[in-house]
Design a protein around this motif. Structure first.
Motif, PDB file in Angstrom:
ATOM      1  N   ASP A   1      21.634   9.588 -19.950  1.00 19.34           N
ATOM      2  CA  ASP A   1      22.989   9.882 -19.456  1.00 19.34           C
ATOM      3  C   ASP A   1      22.963  10.626 -18.135  1.00 19.34           C
TER       4      ASP A   1
ATOM      5  N   GLU B   1      19.792  13.897 -23.310  1.00 23.82           N
ATOM      6  CA  GLU B   1      20.651  13.252 -22.314  1.00 23.82           C
ATOM      7  C   GLU B   1      19.835  12.461 -21.286  1.00 23.82           C
TER       8      GLU B   1
ATOM      9  N   ALA C   1      19.219  10.152 -27.262  1.00 25.52           N
ATOM     10  CA  ALA C   1      20.417  10.829 -27.754  1.00 25.52           C
ATOM     11  C   ALA C   1      20.423  10.972 -29.270  1.00 25.52           C
TER      12      ALA C   1
END
Length: 266
Positions: free
Chosen positions: A68, A65, A85
């Motif tokens: 993110d 992640e 990812a």
């Protein structure tokens, strides 16, 4: 001589300005006040080291992640692991024919976020996690205060892990695998001299040299990537001497061309 096999894991690509990796690669001058910058791609990798005693994982890569919000935005903006990812550690191990349960030990070359992001998979287990004595306290110091380096995330390594602390310049936790203290990029960077029976030895210098220009030409990384420039230069000289003495194949930290080569050589 130990029968040691190496498997390279492709953990994706980081994109960054080459100026970070080779200091002064693009510098403004009076005659060229707006130099062209090279925004390049760099390899992230791990190794699986099969020794007579254990299956050892070298580093654990980035957290999937990273893009993110897991990595701090300013850091990701500078060093974008664009496909993190797509590279969860269990998946990349599986692609190489391994399972997390096959890993008997982990060596953390250092605890920067592109090398320690998969340690969470070993939390609460008895799998030993090797780390140098100079690295662990600096990582906590950096992650828990406003001092040190921003490249450490407590969420990567602040787990219930079975730490095995490596002291001094050399240690041989497994037959054929000699860990080497290579301070400079970080205070506790670990490399390794791996002897593989009749095959050519392998010298893992890792992030002591991101790319060939660092190692072969002695061009340092930018200051932001060096904990101590003088220590880095001393380490580089020592690594080159080990290479000369052993005729080892040298594995660099993030060089994309060397990465493609090592996939076929190792």
């Amino acid at each position: 001589m130990a029968d040691v096999d190496l498997t390279v894991l492709d953990r994706g690509r980081v994109r960054a300005d080459t100026n970070f990796v080779v200091d002064g690669s693009a510098v403004a001058t009076a005659s060229n006040p707006e130099p062209e910058h090279d925004y390049a791609e760099f390899a992230v990798w791990n190794l699986v080291i099969e020794t007579p005693e254990a299956t050892v994982l070298w580093d654990t890569g980035s957290h999937p992640e990273a893009g993110d919000g897991y990595w701090p935005e300013p850091l990701y903006d500078a060093f974008a692991h664009v496909d993190a990812a797509d590279h969860p550690l269990p998946d990349d191990l599986d692609a190489a024919g391994y399972d997390l349960a096959d890993v008997d030990a982990v060596v953390t070359s250092h605890l920067h976020l592109d090398h320690a992001g998969g340690l969470e998979h070993f939390a609460g287990t008895d799998v030993p996690i090797y780390v140098h004595a100079e690295e662990l306290p600096y990582a906590y110091f950096s992650a828990k205060t406003t001092e040190g380096s921003i490249a450490y995330l407590a969420s990567d390594f602040d787990h219930d892990l079975n730490w095995r602390v490596v002291y001094g310049e050399r240690a041989t936790p497994f037959e054929g695998v000699e860990l080497l203290h290579l301070p400079g990029h970080t205070p506790g960077l670990l490399g390794a001299l791996i002897r593989r029976g009749d095959d050519r030895p392998v010298l893992v210098v890792g992030d002591e040299a991101y790319v060939a220009a660092n190692y072969e030409e002695g061009r340092p990384m930018a200051t932001s990537l060096l904990w101590n420039n003088a220590a880095w230069r001393e380490t580089l000289a020592r690594a080159r001497e080990i290479e000369r003495r052993t005729d080892a194949y040298v594995v660099l930290g993030h060089d994309p061309e060397r990465f493609e080569e090592m996939r076929s050589v190792l």
